[in-house]
Design a protein around this motif. Structure first.
Motif, mmCIF file in Angstrom:
data_model
loop_
_atom_site.group_PDB
_atom_site.id
_atom_site.type_symbol
_atom_site.label_atom_id
_atom_site.label_comp_id
_atom_site.label_asym_id
_atom_site.label_seq_id
_atom_site.Cartn_x
_atom_site.Cartn_y
_atom_site.Cartn_z
ATOM 1 N N HIS A 1 0.746 -1.226 -0.209
ATOM 2 C CA HIS A 1 0.039 -0.049 -0.061
ATOM 3 C C HIS A 1 0.914 1.209 0.046
ATOM 4 C CE1 HIS A 1 -2.588 -3.342 1.633
ATOM 5 N NE2 HIS A 1 -3.409 -2.597 1.106
ATOM 6 N N TYR A 2 0.467 2.390 -0.886
ATOM 7 C CA TYR A 2 0.954 3.614 -0.833
ATOM 8 C C TYR A 2 0.221 4.650 -0.534
ATOM 9 C CZ TYR A 2 4.734 0.752 -3.219
ATOM 10 O OH TYR A 2 5.497 -0.095 -3.762
ATOM 11 N N VAL A 3 0.713 5.800 -0.084
ATOM 12 C CA VAL A 3 -0.101 7.060 0.182
ATOM 13 C C VAL A 3 -0.678 7.574 -1.459
ATOM 14 C CG1 VAL A 3 -0.126 9.453 0.848
ATOM 15 C CG2 VAL A 3 0.990 7.557 2.132
ATOM 16 N N HIS B 1 2.012 8.563 -4.451
ATOM 17 C CA HIS B 1 1.918 7.905 -5.551
ATOM 18 C C HIS B 1 1.717 8.318 -6.859
ATOM 19 C CE1 HIS B 1 2.055 3.564 -7.344
ATOM 20 N NE2 HIS B 1 0.859 4.034 -7.948
ATOM 21 N N ASN B 2 0.665 9.257 -6.953
ATOM 22 C CA ASN B 2 0.188 9.730 -8.274
ATOM 23 C C ASN B 2 1.139 10.798 -8.652
ATOM 24 O OD1 ASN B 2 -2.063 8.183 -8.156
ATOM 25 N ND2 ASN B 2 -3.418 9.760 -7.138
ATOM 26 N N ALA B 3 2.048 11.438 -7.707
ATOM 27 C CA ALA B 3 3.012 12.323 -8.010
ATOM 28 C C ALA B 3 4.141 11.701 -8.212
ATOM 29 C CB ALA B 3 3.159 13.318 -6.912
ATOM 30 N N GLY B 4 4.186 10.279 -8.575
ATOM 31 C CA GLY B 4 5.465 9.708 -8.765
ATOM 32 C C GLY B 4 6.566 9.290 -7.619
#
Length: 249
Positions: free
Chosen positions: A72-74, A78-81
């Motif tokens: 799991h990622y924040v 995550h969407n910002a790379g």
């Protein structure tokens, strides 16, 4: 109008979540992203509406479809790379047996890291707080505690880092074309040290001159077998980076 906007927003979010869940990425044996035809693993992503929102990345063995891992990622990062782990990470073998469970808080190991034998017995137990290990135990398959060894061990050139750079300095030849072009700087070479200790898949991550790149690849390809990296006592392939500086003596 507000109801309509809310409905449109909800529909947009649902569509985004569905598209995210359908997105697949493919990886080779060394977790390098590749085309589907060359892949050993693939992954999917979906959004978990928690606080903070998380992206769940699930990876699978492509030949059987069996689950390999969940992490799991924040979501915002995550969407910002950026990859900031948050919550549980679990890994299974091809037979579906859980082999590793660990917990992250803001990308730092916290609580416990537990690895398991194929029989289900605990192989390793490590207690963490803010990425610092407080206690660590390793067990035989019958439950007998043995001398602790690190979970991850990096591969090593025969004789260590100093011997490796001595080898490079001894073998490397500064190409005349690069000297003439006054091409000085640092080359960053990246390669895989396989579970068998053999160096492969050499690439240049930072180039100075094409002929220097070729010389670096030549010298690294001639390296003797390394002591392979290990994860939980088992040899595994590891990606390794070496900076090599070219300049006046």
């Amino acid at each position: 109008m507000r109801v309509l906007r809310a409905a449109m927003l909800a529909a947009s979010m649902l569509m985004s979540m569905q598209l995210m869940a359908q997105e697949m990425r493919y990886y080779d044996l060394y977790w390098k992203e590749v085309d589907k035809e060359k892949a050993i693993y693939y992954s999917t992503e979906d959004l978990i509406t928690s606080q903070p929102p998380l992206i769940r990345v699930t990876k699978y063995f492509i030949d059987t479809g069996a689950r390999h891992s969940i992490v799991h990622y924040v979501a915002a990062a995550h969407n910002a790379g950026k990859e900031i782990r948050q919550g549980s990470r679990m890994i299974w073998n091809k037979e579906g047996q859980l082999v590793l469970r660990e917990t992250y808080e803001n990308n730092k190991l916290t609580d416990s890291l537990i690895s398991y034998y194929a029989t289900g017995g605990i192989k390793r137990l490590e207690i963490y707080k803010d990425d610092e290990m407080l206690e660590g135990y390793v067990y035989e398959e019958d439950g007998t505690q043995i001398t602790y060894y690190p979970f991850e061990q990096m591969p090593q050139f025969p004789g260590g880092d100093q011997a490796m750079f001595q080898y490079i300095n001894r073998k490397i030849k500064f190409p005349k074309s690069a000297l003439k072009a006054k091409a000085f700087g640092t080359v960053l070479a990246t390669f895989i040290v396989g579970a068998d200790g053999i160096v492969r898949d050499i690439e240049i991550g930072q180039s100075v001159h094409p002929d220097i790149d070729m010389e670096v690849i030549r010298v690294i390809s001639l390296m003797p077998p390394w002591q392979p990296g290990k994860q939980d006592g088992r040899p595994v392939p590891v990606r390794y980076n070496i900076p090599i500086k070219f300049g006046y003596n």
